[in-house]
Design a protein around this motif. Structure first.
Motif, short mmCIF file in Angstrom:
data_model
loop_
_atom_site.label_atom_id
_atom_site.label_comp_id
_atom_site.label_asym_id
_atom_site.label_seq_id
_atom_site.Cartn_x
_atom_site.Cartn_y
_atom_site.Cartn_z
N ILE A 33 36.79 43.59 28.06
CA ILE A 33 37.57 42.78 29.00
C ILE A 33 37.01 41.36 28.94
O ILE A 33 35.86 41.13 29.29
CB ILE A 33 37.49 43.34 30.43
N GLU A 34 37.83 40.45 28.46
CA GLU A 34 37.45 39.04 28.36
C GLU A 34 38.25 38.28 29.41
O GLU A 34 39.14 38.83 30.06
CB GLU A 34 37.74 38.52 26.96
N VAL A 39 40.90 44.27 25.04
CA VAL A 39 40.99 44.97 23.77
C VAL A 39 40.52 46.41 24.01
O VAL A 39 39.44 46.63 24.56
CB VAL A 39 40.12 44.31 22.68
N PHE A 40 41.35 47.37 23.61
CA PHE A 40 41.07 48.78 23.83
C PHE A 40 41.17 49.53 22.51
O PHE A 40 42.08 49.27 21.71
CB PHE A 40 42.10 49.36 24.81
N SER A 41 40.23 50.43 22.28
CA SER A 41 40.34 51.31 21.11
C SER A 41 39.67 52.63 21.42
O SER A 41 38.75 52.71 22.24
CB SER A 41 39.71 50.66 19.87
N CYS A 42 40.16 53.69 20.76
CA CYS A 42 39.57 55.02 20.90
C CYS A 42 40.21 55.94 19.87
O CYS A 42 41.11 55.55 19.13
CB CYS A 42 39.75 55.57 22.30
N ARG A 59 44.04 34.26 34.02
CA ARG A 59 42.60 34.39 33.81
C ARG A 59 42.04 35.47 34.74
O ARG A 59 42.50 35.62 35.87
CB ARG A 59 41.91 33.06 34.09
N VAL A 60 41.06 36.22 34.24
CA VAL A 60 40.42 37.25 35.03
C VAL A 60 38.91 37.03 35.06
O VAL A 60 38.37 36.27 34.27
CB VAL A 60 40.73 38.67 34.48
N ASN A 61 38.26 37.70 35.99
CA ASN A 61 36.80 37.65 36.09
C ASN A 61 36.26 38.84 35.31
O ASN A 61 36.13 39.94 35.85
CB ASN A 61 36.38 37.70 37.56
N SER A 62 35.94 38.63 34.06
CA SER A 62 35.52 39.72 33.18
C SER A 62 34.21 40.36 33.63
O SER A 62 34.00 41.55 33.41
CB SER A 62 35.40 39.22 31.74
N LYS A 63 33.36 39.60 34.29
CA LYS A 63 32.07 40.14 34.74
C LYS A 63 32.23 41.08 35.93
O LYS A 63 31.37 41.90 36.19
CB LYS A 63 31.12 39.00 35.06
N ASP A 64 33.33 40.95 36.67
CA ASP A 64 33.56 41.79 37.84
C ASP A 64 34.73 42.76 37.58
O ASP A 64 35.44 43.14 38.49
CB ASP A 64 33.86 40.92 39.08
N SER A 65 34.91 43.13 36.33
CA SER A 65 35.95 44.09 35.94
C SER A 65 35.26 45.27 35.29
O SER A 65 34.17 45.15 34.75
CB SER A 65 36.92 43.44 34.96
N CYS A 76 41.44 50.60 33.65
CA CYS A 76 40.69 49.35 33.77
C CYS A 76 41.02 48.71 35.11
O CYS A 76 42.19 48.59 35.48
CB CYS A 76 41.07 48.38 32.65
N PHE A 77 39.98 48.31 35.82
CA PHE A 77 40.10 47.59 37.08
C PHE A 77 39.73 46.14 36.75
O PHE A 77 38.56 45.83 36.58
CB PHE A 77 39.14 48.14 38.13
N ILE A 78 40.72 45.28 36.66
CA ILE A 78 40.51 43.92 36.17
C ILE A 78 40.64 42.95 37.34
O ILE A 78 41.72 42.80 37.92
CB ILE A 78 41.50 43.58 35.05
#
Length: 147
Positions: A33-34, A39-42, A59-65, A76-78
């Motif tokens: 989460i940037e 970006v997701f993969s599995c 824009r999101v707060n990647s550090k608090d996601s 994902c909780f973004i």
């Protein structure tokens, strides 16, 4: 074997945007989460590779996601950078990929909820006022004394 997109659901809340990548029995899960993309993969139990990249609407707060894996999906909780701003879509571009859908089971039109709630409280207060304003007490002088 070529990789494919995971079916993805999303919904909006005042502070967060939620993404759910629907892959059962996932392994080798990677979620990045940037500030402007996810970006997701599995791989699933059959070895099929999934890959999704989403350039986010805002824009999101990647550090608090964060993200959470379950047997059926990865959620994902973004955290939004600007809270209480509704997102009309999850993608930066005004396109809707076939693998991306709104999660209508969790969707709620929260924008304007405060105004609706305030109006309901005012309506309730008016109703309460009508119930408590009963006017003068009846005189009861028309009752028979022969009881």
């Amino acid at each position: 074997m070529a990789r494919q997109h995971a079916k993805t659901l999303w919904y909006d809340r005042p502070r967060y945007v939620f993404l759910e990548f629907c892959v059962e029995d996932s392994r080798d899960v990677k979620v990045v989460i940037e500030d402007h993309r996810v970006v997701f993969s599995c791989k699933n139990a059959d070895g099929v590779e999934f890959y999704n990249e989403i350039n986010l609407y805002g824009r999101v707060n990647s550090k608090d996601s964060q993200d959470k894996r379950s047997d059926r999906s990865i959620t994902c909780f973004i955290r939004k950078w600007k809270e209480k701003v509704a997102w009309p879509r999850i993608t930066k571009e005004n396109i809707k990929p076939a693998w991306l859908s709104v999660d209508f089971d969790n969707w709620r039109d929260w924008e304007g909820d405060e105004e609706v709630e305030r109006a309901m409280v005012e309506e309730y207060a008016e109703l309460l006022q009508k119930v408590t304003d009963k006017g003068p007490a009846p005189t009861m002088d028309d009752l028979d004394d022969d009881l």
